[in-house]
Structures are given as structure tokens and as C-alpha cells.
Scaffold this active site. Structure first.
Site, PDB file in Angstrom:
ATOM      1  N   HIS A  48       2.004  -1.566   6.128  1.00  0.00           N
ATOM      2  CA  HIS A  48       2.214  -2.749   5.296  1.00  0.00           C
ATOM      3  C   HIS A  48       0.872  -3.416   5.045  1.00  0.00           C
ATOM      4  O   HIS A  48       0.034  -3.509   5.945  1.00  0.00           O
ATOM      5  CB  HIS A  48       3.174  -3.720   5.986  1.00  0.00           C
ATOM      6  CG  HIS A  48       3.505  -4.924   5.155  1.00  0.00           C
ATOM      7  ND1 HIS A  48       4.116  -4.827   3.923  1.00  0.00           N
ATOM      8  CD2 HIS A  48       3.301  -6.253   5.377  1.00  0.00           C
ATOM      9  CE1 HIS A  48       4.283  -6.050   3.424  1.00  0.00           C
ATOM     10  NE2 HIS A  48       3.791  -6.924   4.285  1.00  0.00           N
ATOM     11  N   CYS A  71       3.279  -3.462  -1.735  1.00  0.00           N
ATOM     12  CA  CYS A  71       2.444  -4.401  -0.979  1.00  0.00           C
ATOM     13  C   CYS A  71       0.970  -4.033  -1.102  1.00  0.00           C
ATOM     14  O   CYS A  71       0.093  -4.901  -1.056  1.00  0.00           O
ATOM     15  CB  CYS A  71       2.864  -4.447   0.484  1.00  0.00           C
ATOM     16  SG  CYS A  71       2.857  -2.847   1.323  1.00  0.00           S
TER      17      CYS A  71
END
EC number: 3.4.19.12
Length: 757
Positions: free
Chosen positions: A682, A110
Site C-alpha cells: 500500500h 494507491c
């Protein structure tokens, strides 16, 4: 190919001539992108990457097969389909908004997806690749570059994402290329989006550097010359070695001023930068949660939330706790408790930075000292552990048959009661809140036990049937005042005479006592240091006695002080404050001194950075991750940053043109976000589409339209700003009838938004 053609070339012809001839023979449309492959002697295909190389340099031989490949309309190459299995079946007729394309997470990638989405939404860079201007500038021979492979891999991604034919794409080839040239990104560990962005910008620059042979350039110092002259010379020297679309778009110029503290020598240099890493205003306070253990056994432990100086000492923690409890800091001992034992007993002068947020910190009220001093009348503080004998296992009273439980204690024992019997009574009083006294009918007179040798042999340690009286009988072992203290008068072993109590031929008690080491084990001869150190005391319970008289629920109980409900508010900071901090004068650290050419010594000089020239696209990296000797933390401070009109005019020290204020004003076009902490997290992206002007939220292969008021959050990590004059130039180039190129533009209806905060 349906047709084969034969062509003749000279050894001096370039590969570009071969490609142009192939396009003519196969009637390729002018807008079609093509590339060449050659079949080698082993039967496999090699790319002819460098179109400027000659036929001789490319080792092309007579009769060798050359294949021309044409890029698909969706931005992919036919050859790539042979190596990548498409897990998700694409709708061949899908036609979406160019640029609104997700990136599949390959496993902790990510961070890469976030950086790519931000860079993909830089208008002039994306147009540069979509219009194939990069093909003429690929630098295959730059020793600092990646042979053009990073640039080509990024170009492939951009063309696919902006073809409008994909909902999402799999960046597997790009990930492989990055790992090949930067080993730190090999595998599938989580990384920093800003670190990848830094590598990618540098890699693209070197792969697209228009300077094919870098000349040697000496660093220039001001030497008293005007800033304008020195800055222009520094920029020209930079461009003599570095000239690419990355320099055109992202590079600016610093002024760096160093002053020697001894001789006053001033060094002024101008250095290029690709992004600004700005610090966040850091609070000098931190919040620590501790448990306070009062001496009064009737009071439960109290949980407190304390605000203490980040660079303070243990004494500061005690002072803060004293304000809540009314107990003097001198009557407190701070301990780190881990796995039912004392991991560390802190001294007042110890630094608070050694305490991590996850540590279990206990503060004990005491009336004496752990380090007993000969001749002192103070109480002696004894560390006490709780242990339970393991049933059905008997290892000759070794620690293998005992298991620690509960929270350890620091117990203040008066010197005149410093005997095993006195210690037993002090401990039963201290445990009285959750340890029940045996009732009178449970007690038995076991005076005859002294004469019962058979019973003595059978029950070396007393059992639960004889709870025993809590009276303090005449001590059988020498106390501290008996004179038996010749070896070391203030060590517990000497004061008590033996390491275990009760000895044989004594009535049975609730529990037994034994000296142990700091780990809670009976072996105190593991190191020479521990032989002469203050021993700890273990309260050993038989399982049946513990079950009958020890209330575990009550022992674990605690109360929350009112301060636990308080929250240390972190006021938001403005982005301009971070930039001001960046340009504030600082003194160099000991690990990074400056060599003064006048003193001929390394000095802790003062350093000041100023902004001289700003780039078209300004990348601002918020330094949220803080690293110290003892800890790493992420700063979740909310930074307020403007979507439009970020004004840098007061930060740029270069003489400004009053007629062109847009040269110093910026509009936001993308944000890389980081959610979570240091160990896990994230990355996502907010980006404004250059064609529609619409903001979107990119979360790997998931995309949603968002409103501008959702962009600002505590997760903002890397900000991309576009200079307003550049936005107007791009807009006029694309035509006034099109949508605005500036992000200060359209917002979707509120019903279509997805809340991502």
C-alpha cells in the site's frame, strides 16, 4: 448558454482569436478560465485544444456552433459533471485548506494517488498550473508527447485539489488518460509509484515542451577538453531539444566516466537526469529457518535460524548448522520438502540463492550416501515416504488409493541389513518415537498361514490383526551380498529383488513397504531416467493400523533451538551512504557491456557517476526492490534522511560558489511510502503544504496532520527535496507576511497527530 452570438472570422485567424472574441461577447472575467468546444456533423462535441491552430486547420465551417465553457470555482468543468457520477455528496459551502484534498482509490490505485500527492506539493510546479502559465506552453504537435492531454488532465486535478472546495476528488479522468497513453497502467493492477512518477514527469515535459521542432544534436564526448566546457555544451544541447517547466524544476546533470580495462581509453560524457535512483547498502548475509532431523529417534526435530552468506552454497548452510548441533557437515543432507515429499535434494555445491524464504528446508543427519557406490562400505541413505491407504477404494494397489502424509525421511541403512526385513526393522526403530510397538497379547502366531491358500487369496496385504514379530527372520529375498547383483549392484530394486514387501504367505506387519518414484507414486516407468535412478521407499499404512499405532501429534512435534529467538538486526543507514554508493565506481555486468571506440569491442568497463549540477527539486528514489534470477525481495532497511539541511556540497564535483552554500542544501517537502511486500502493498504520502507549512499524511481520501518525527520510517520509498535558495525565492515572491514556504516550519499541537507508523 442563455445567449447566442454570431461572429465572423478569417480562415487565417487562430482559435485563440475565436476564444478571445467569445470571452468578450460573453463578458467573461479576466480571472475565469475558459475553453472551446465545437459541435460536429454527428451532433457530438469536440474540444478545440490547440489554440494556436488556424480556423482552417481546425476545420471550422460557416454556421458551425462553437460553445465556450467556464471552469467552476471548485476547479471542475461543468461538462465533466455529465460523465462522472458523484458518489459522495459534497458540501457546496465547504471551504478547506487548499491542497489538503484526498484522492479516491479507484481499485489498487494507491500508487497513483501517492505519486500525485507528492507532485502536487511541489510549490513551483503547482503555482505554474494554478496561474495558468501552462496554457501558453501546451505542445499539441509533439510526436513524443500526449497531445497536451496528460498536462490538461493533471492541471484539472491540481486546480480541484487546490481550490479548497473538496475534501477528496475522484481521479477517474486522469487514470483513464494515463491508461490510454501508457498501456502498462491500464486496468486496476498494483503498480510502482516511482514508475508512474517517471512516466508522468516525462509526459508533462513533452506536453509542455517549448521546443516545437526538435533539431538533431550530436552527443558530445570530452575528447580531453575541460569538464566545465563539456558540461556546458551538453546542457545547452539538452535545452535545444528539451525546454519545459519540468526541465527547469527537476533536471540536473551527471558526469559519466567509463574506462576500458584493455586499452585504458577514457570516455567522459555529461547526461541529464530527472531523479536519482540510489541503491541501499545490502547485507551479504541472510537468515534461513531450517528443521534439523537427528538420527537418534528419541530426539525431536529441531527448528534452527541460521545466518548464511547470500551468495553462499549449501555447504555453508551445513557448516552454520554444525555449530549449533555439533554434527559434522559431512553427515548432513539438505532437502526442500513440499506436500509431504522431497521437492529437491540439494548437493553441497548448490547455490543458496535457489532456496526461497518460503521454502520448507529440512536437514537430515545421515551416516552414508544416497548415491550408493559399488564396493563402498558406507551406509546407504534411503528416501522414505509415508502413505495411508484410502478406505473404501481399492485400485489394485495403485497409487490412486494411497495418500501421502507426514514428513518424509532420509534413513541410513547398513549394507549388511539391506534386505526388506532388515529395512523394516531399521524403519520401526527410526519411527519408534511416535509409532507404538504392538503388545505381546496383540501378536498372533500365524505360521499356519503359509498353508492356507484361501487366506492367502483373501489377504494379499496383511491386516491389522497380525501385528507380527519385529524379529528379523531369514530373508526370503537376496541381500546385497548374495551375488544377485549382476544388473546394477547398488540400486535398491536389485538389492531387494522385488518392489513390494511383505510378499504373499508372510505374517502381517505394522505397515508394508514398496518402492516408489520421487513423487511417491508406484509408477516408476514414467521416464527412462527414473528407471535407472535410485528408487524411494514408501511406508504404506492401513487406516486402522495407523489409527492404533501412529501418534500424529508426536510425529509433528518439534523443539525450537535457542537461535530461533535471535533476530538479525539491520542497522539503519544514512541517506548520505546511499548517495555515496551511487557515486562509487563499478564494473559493468556481462549483460550490459560498453563498446569501446578505441578497441572496437564490447568491454566490461569500469563506470563512475558523479553529480555535476543539481535541480531545484531533487527526487531521490530508494531502490528497495531487489530482483535476482531466483528471487525478488523488498529491502525494509531504515534509511535515516534529514528533514532539513541535506547537504550535497561534498557530492557535487562542479566548482562551487563559496558565497552561495544554499545552492547545495535541500529541505524535505514530500515522501512516497510503500508498506508491505513484493506481491501486495500500500502506498501513502507525507507532504508539506506550501501555504501553511504543515505536514500531512495522505492515505487515499484520508488526511491527517502529522509531526515531523513521524515522517522517517522503513516505508520511505521516494523522497522529494527542495533547494533552499528556491524556497527563499518563493517565500519572498509570496510576501514576507505569509507563512514560510520551506517545510522547516510549523508543527501542529501533539494532541492533533495521528500515529501512522
Amino acid at each position: 448558454m442563455d445567449t447566442n452570438h454570431t461572429a465572423q472570422f478569417s480562415h487565417t485567424d487562430s482559435v485563440e482569436v475565436v476564444l478571445r472574441t467569445a470571452r468578450e461577447l460573453f463578458l467573461a472575467d479576466p480571472q475565469e478560465e475558459t475553453r472551446l468546444w465545437v459541435k460536429n456533423s454527428e451532433g457530438s462535441l469536440d474540444r478545440l485544444r490547440d489554440t494556436h491552430a488556424t480556423v482552417l486547420d481546425a476545420a471550422l465551417e460557416t454556421g458551425q456552433l462553437v460553445i465556450m465553457e467556464t471552469r467552476n470555482k471548485d476547479g471542475t468543468w461543468p461538462s465533466a459533471q455529465l460523465h462522472i457520477m458523484n458518489v459522495f455528496e459534497e458540501d457546496e459551502d465547504f471551504q478547506g485548506q487548499p491542497g489538503i484534498c484526498g484522492l479516491t482509490n479507484l481499485g489498487n490505485t494507491c500508487f497513483m494517488n501517492s505519486a500525485l500527492q507528492c507532485l502536487s506539493n511541489v510549490p513551483q510546479l503547482t503555482e505554474y498550473f494554478l496561474n495558468n502559465r501552462y496554457l501558453e506552453e501546451l505542445n499539441f504537435r509533439n510526436p513524443l508527447g500526449m497531445k497536451g492531454e496528460i498536462a490538461e488532465a493533471y492541471a484539472d486535478l491540481v486546480k480541484q485539489a487546490w481550490s479548497g472546495h473538496h475534501r477528496s476528488i475522484v481521479p477517474h479522468v486522469f487514470k483513464t488518460k494515463v491508461g490510454h497513453f501508457a498501456s502498462q497502467f491500464l486496468g486496476y493492477q498494483q503498480h510502482d509509484s516511482q514508475e508512474l512518477l517517471s512516466f508522468l514527469l516525462d509526459g508533462l515535459h513533452e506536453d509542455l515542451n517549448r521546443v516545437k521542432k526538435k533539431e538533431y544534436v550530436e552527443l558530445c564526448n570530452a575528447a580531453g577538453r575541460p569538464d566545465q566546457e563539456v558540461a556546458q555544451e551538453a546542457w545547452q544541447n539538452h535545452k535545444r531539444r528539451n525546454d519545459s517547466v519540468i526541465v527547469d524544476t527537476f533536471h540536473g546533470l551527471f558526469k559519466s566516466t567509463l574506462v576500458c580495462p584493455d586499452c585504458g581509453n577514457v570516455s567522459v560524457t555529461f547526461d541529464p537526469f530527472c531523479y536519482l535512483s540510489v541503491p541501499l547498502p545490502v547485507s551479504h548475509k541472510r537468515v534461513l529457518e531450517v528443521f534439523f532431523i537427528p538420527m537418534d529417534p528419541r530426539r525431536k526435530p529441531e527448528q534452527h535460524r541460521l545466518v548464511v552468506p547470500k551468495k553462499g552454497k549449501i555447504s555453508d548452510l551445513c557448516v552454520a548448522l554444525s555449530k549449533h548441533t555439533g554434527i559434522s557437515p559431512e553427515r548432513m543432507i539438505v532437502a526442500d520438502v513440499f506436500s509431504h515429499r522431497f521437492y529437491k535434494l540439494y548437493q553441497l555445491e548448490d547455490s543458496l540463492s535457489s532456496i526461497l524464504d518460503r521454502d520448507d528446508i529440512f536437514v537430515y543427519e545421515v551416516s552414508g550416501r544416497i548415491e550408493a557406490i559399488e564396493g563402498s562400505r558406507d551406509d546407504i541413505v534411503v528416501p522414505v515416504y509415508l502413505r495411508e491407504r484410502t478406505p473404501a477404494r481399492d485400485y489394485n494397489n495403485s497409487y490412486y488409493g494411497l495418500m501421502l502424509f507426514g514428513h518424509p525421511l532420509l534413513v541410513s541403512v547398513p549394507r549388511d541389513r539391506f534386505s526388506w526385513d532388515g529395512l523394516y526393522n531399521v524403519l520401526t526403530y527410526r519411527l519408534s518415537r511416535y509409532v507404538t510397538k504392538p503388545s505381546s497379547d496383540e501378536e498372533e502366531d500365524d505360521g499356519d498361514e503359509k498353508d492356507d491358500d484361501e487366506e492367502e487369496d483373501k489377504d494379499d496385504l496383511p491386516g491389522p490383526s497380525t501385528g507380527g514379530s519385529l524379529r528379523d527372520p531369514e530373508p526370503e529375498q537376496a541381500g546385497p551380498s548374495s551375488g544377485v547383483t549382476s544388473r546394477c549392484p547398488f540400486l535398491l530394486d536389485n538389492c531387494l529383488g522385488t518392489s513390494q514387501w511383505p510378499p504373499r504367505r508372510r505374517r502381517k506387519q505394522l505397515f508394508t513397504l514398496q518402492t516408489v518414484n520421487s513423487n511417491g507414486t508406484s509408477d516408476r516407468t514414467t521416464s527412462p531416467e527414473e528407471v535407472h535412478s535410485q528408487p524411494y521407499i514408501a511406508i504404506d499404512w492401513e487406516p486402522e493400523m495407523k489409527k492404533r499405532y501412529y501418534d500424529e501429534a508426536e510425529a509433528e512435534g518439534y523443539v525450537k533451538h535457542d537461535c530461533v529467538g535471535y533476530v538479525l538486526k539491520k542497522p539503519p543507514v544514512r541517506l548520505q551512504e546511499c548517495i555515496e554508493l551511487f557515486t562509487t565506481m563499478e564494473t559493468l555486468e556481462k549483460e550490459n557491456p560498453w563498446y569501446c571506440p578505441s578497441c572496437k569491442q564490447h568491454q566490461l568497463a569500469t563506470k563512475k557517476l558523479d553529480l555535476w549540477m543539481l535541480p531545484e527539486i531533487l527526487i531521490i528514489h530508494l531502490k528497495r526492490f531487489s530482483y535476482t534470477k531466483f528471487s525478488r525481495e523488498k529491502l525494509d532497511t531504515l534509511v535515516e534522511f534529514p528533514i532539513r539541511d541535506l547537504d550535497f556540497s561534498k557530492f557535487v564535483i562542479k566548482p562551487q560558489k563559496e558565497s552561495s552554500p544554499e545552492l547545495y542544501k535541500y529541505d524535505l517537502i514530500a515522501v512516497s511510502n510503500h508498506y508491505g511486500g513484493m506481491r501486495d502493498g500500500h502506498y501513502t504520502t507525507f507532504a508539506c503544504n506550501k501555504d501553511s507549512g504543515q505536514w500531512h499524511y495522505f492515505d487515499d481520501n484520508s488526511i491527517s496532520p502529522v509531526n515531523e518525527n513521524q515522517i522517517e520510517s522503513k516505508a520511505a520509498y521516494v523522497l522529494f527535496y527542495q533547494r533552499q535558495d528556491v524556497a527563499r525565492r518563493l517565500q519572498s515572491r509570496s510576501g514576507s507576511s505569509g507563512p514560510p514556504a520551506s517545510p522547516a516550519c510549523n508543527s501542529p499541537p501533539s494532541s492533533e497527530f495521528m500515529d501512522v507508523n
